[in-house]
Design an enzyme around this catalytic site. Structure first.
Site, PDB file in Angstrom:
ATOM      1  N   GLY A   1       2.073   2.522  10.898  1.00  0.00           N
ATOM      2  CA  GLY A   1       3.065   3.592  10.735  1.00  0.00           C
ATOM      3  C   GLY A   1       3.782   3.991  12.010  1.00  0.00           C
TER       4      GLY A   1
ATOM      5  N   SER B   1       2.900  -1.775  10.594  1.00  0.00           N
ATOM      6  CA  SER B   1       4.346  -1.794  10.871  1.00  0.00           C
ATOM      7  C   SER B   1       5.031  -3.118  10.537  1.00  0.00           C
ATOM      8  CB  SER B   1       4.614  -1.397  12.330  1.00  0.00           C
ATOM      9  OG  SER B   1       4.223  -0.059  12.541  1.00  0.00           O
TER      10      SER B   1
ATOM     11  N   GLU C   1      -7.186   5.105   7.443  1.00  0.00           N
ATOM     12  CA  GLU C   1      -6.852   6.499   7.115  1.00  0.00           C
ATOM     13  C   GLU C   1      -8.000   7.178   6.374  1.00  0.00           C
ATOM     14  OE1 GLU C   1      -3.098   5.670   5.268  1.00  0.00           O
ATOM     15  OE2 GLU C   1      -2.189   5.308   7.225  1.00  0.00           O
TER      16      GLU C   1
ATOM     17  N   LYS D   1       0.092   4.224  -0.355  1.00  0.00           N
ATOM     18  CA  LYS D   1      -0.590   5.430   0.150  1.00  0.00           C
ATOM     19  C   LYS D   1      -0.365   6.602  -0.821  1.00  0.00           C
ATOM     20  CE  LYS D   1      -0.277   3.409   4.672  1.00  0.00           C
ATOM     21  NZ  LYS D   1      -0.308   3.579   6.100  1.00  0.00           N
TER      22      LYS D   1
ATOM     23  N   ASN E   1       0.860  -1.185   0.000  1.00  0.00           N
ATOM     24  CA  ASN E   1       0.000   0.000   0.000  1.00  0.00           C
ATOM     25  C   ASN E   1       0.898   1.238   0.000  1.00  0.00           C
ATOM     26  OD1 ASN E   1      -1.887   1.985   0.440  1.00  0.00           O
ATOM     27  ND2 ASN E   1      -2.393   1.372   2.536  1.00  0.00           N
TER      28      ASN E   1
ATOM     29  N   HIS F   1      -9.859   1.505   4.481  1.00  0.00           N
ATOM     30  CA  HIS F   1      -8.613   1.712   5.237  1.00  0.00           C
ATOM     31  C   HIS F   1      -8.868   2.730   6.353  1.00  0.00           C
ATOM     32  CE1 HIS F   1      -4.541   2.785   6.292  1.00  0.00           C
ATOM     33  NE2 HIS F   1      -4.139   1.673   5.693  1.00  0.00           N
TER      34      HIS F   1
ATOM     35  N   GLU G   1      -5.933  -4.588  10.882  1.00  0.00           N
ATOM     36  CA  GLU G   1      -4.901  -3.564  11.049  1.00  0.00           C
ATOM     37  C   GLU G   1      -5.221  -2.704  12.266  1.00  0.00           C
ATOM     38  OE1 GLU G   1      -2.768  -2.332   7.202  1.00  0.00           O
ATOM     39  OE2 GLU G   1      -4.636  -1.240   7.245  1.00  0.00           O
TER      40      GLU G   1
HETATM   41  P1  PGA Z   1       2.413   0.544   7.769  1.00  0.00           P
HETATM   42  O1  PGA Z   1       0.982   0.738   7.086  1.00  0.00           O
HETATM   43  O2  PGA Z   1       2.995  -0.739   7.220  1.00  0.00           O
HETATM   44  O3  PGA Z   1       3.220   1.753   7.343  1.00  0.00           O
HETATM   45  O4  PGA Z   1       2.203   0.459   9.230  1.00  0.00           O
HETATM   46  C1  PGA Z   1       0.099  -0.329   6.882  1.00  0.00           C
HETATM   47  C2  PGA Z   1      -1.197   0.168   6.295  1.00  0.00           C
HETATM   48  O5  PGA Z   1      -1.640   1.254   6.648  1.00  0.00           O
HETATM   49  O6  PGA Z   1      -1.800  -0.491   5.446  1.00  0.00           O
END
Ligand code: PGA
Length: 248
Positions: A167, A208, A88, A10, A8, A86, A161
């Protein structure tokens, strides 16, 4: 069975040239790459082994929906997977479970594989509400598709998640993920009214994940793969995660 690894990206990178370079350097069998919409075509042309995914899709087929992108438009670009719900998008844009339910229906109807993201906040985890939150998300997010044919439902991917793990450099523990896999399976069998051992829905972990910790999750047969954000912007890291996935 080899694992499903989703990259992903982003809102990265910043230019078409960088997107093409990143795609070429990451192109590996067993990897699904989800770039921003604007780079889908360039990335598609740069890939010969990885599959193409998108980070979102709108539920209507066409019409007056400024800024939105439909599943048919995505399909036309060769998109085979779509990330839906997601955190976000839920948090920054107010995407609700009801909207996510409509997106799930549109994506599945188009014959694209949805990757439904669910997860709790740190406060919900600390208050012992994780299962309540995930159970509610699953119930509403899947409410438009519960009566779909069994074979279609089995193409679903659910990404657990925890929001506090995204992150932050601090993933959840594999033990908790295993417990969540059991819980998600039992909820799915309730929603779809099938015995859980007949369900083939893939359940993957996100938050992460990197080349160092991926094995802790992927070595378990119950964990079907990983959704990777930050580490997917580094070709060596994502390729390492895919390699680990192939071992298990
Ligand atoms: P990350 O993000 O690996 O940077 O923690 C995962 C995600 O948001 O899908």
């Amino acid at each position: 069975m080899s694992k499903l690894i989703i990259a992903n990206w982003k809102m990265n990178p910043r230019s078409r040239r960088e997107a093409q370079e990143l795609a070429r350097a990451s192109d590996t069998e067993g990897l699904v790459i989800c770039p921003p919409f604007v780079f889908l075509d360039d990335v598609s042309m740069a890939l010969s082994r990885s599959k193409l995914g998108a980070q979102d899709a709108f539920w209507e087929e066409d019409g007056p929906y400024t800024g939105e992108v439909s599943v048919e438009e995505l399909k036309d670009l060769g998109v085979e997977y779509v990330i839906v719900g997601h955190s976000e998008r839920r948090n920054n844009l107010g995407e609700t479970d009801e909207m996510i339910a409509k997106k799930m229906l549109a994506v599945l109807r188009a014959g694209i594989t949805p990757i439904l993201c669910v997860g709790e906040t740190r406060m919900e985890r600390e208050d012992g509400k994780t299962k309540e939150v995930i159970g509610r998300e699953l119930e509403i997010d899947l409410s438009e598709i519960f009566n779909f044919q069994f074979s279609i439902l089995n193409s679903l991917v659910i990404a657990y998640e925890p929001i506090w793990a995204i992150g932050t450099g601090t993933p959840d523990t594999p033990e908790n993920m295993l417990d969540m896999v059991k819980f998600i399976k039992s909820r799915l069998s309730g929603i779809f009214k099938v015995i859980s051992h007949k369900l083939r829905v893939q359940i993957i972990y996100g938050g992460s994940v990197n080349g160092k910790n991926a094995e802790l999750f992927l070595k378990h047969p119950e964990i079907d793969g990983a959704l990777v954000g930050g580490a997917s912007l580094e070709p060596d890291e994502i390729k390492k995660i895919v390699e680990i996935g192939k071992k298990h």
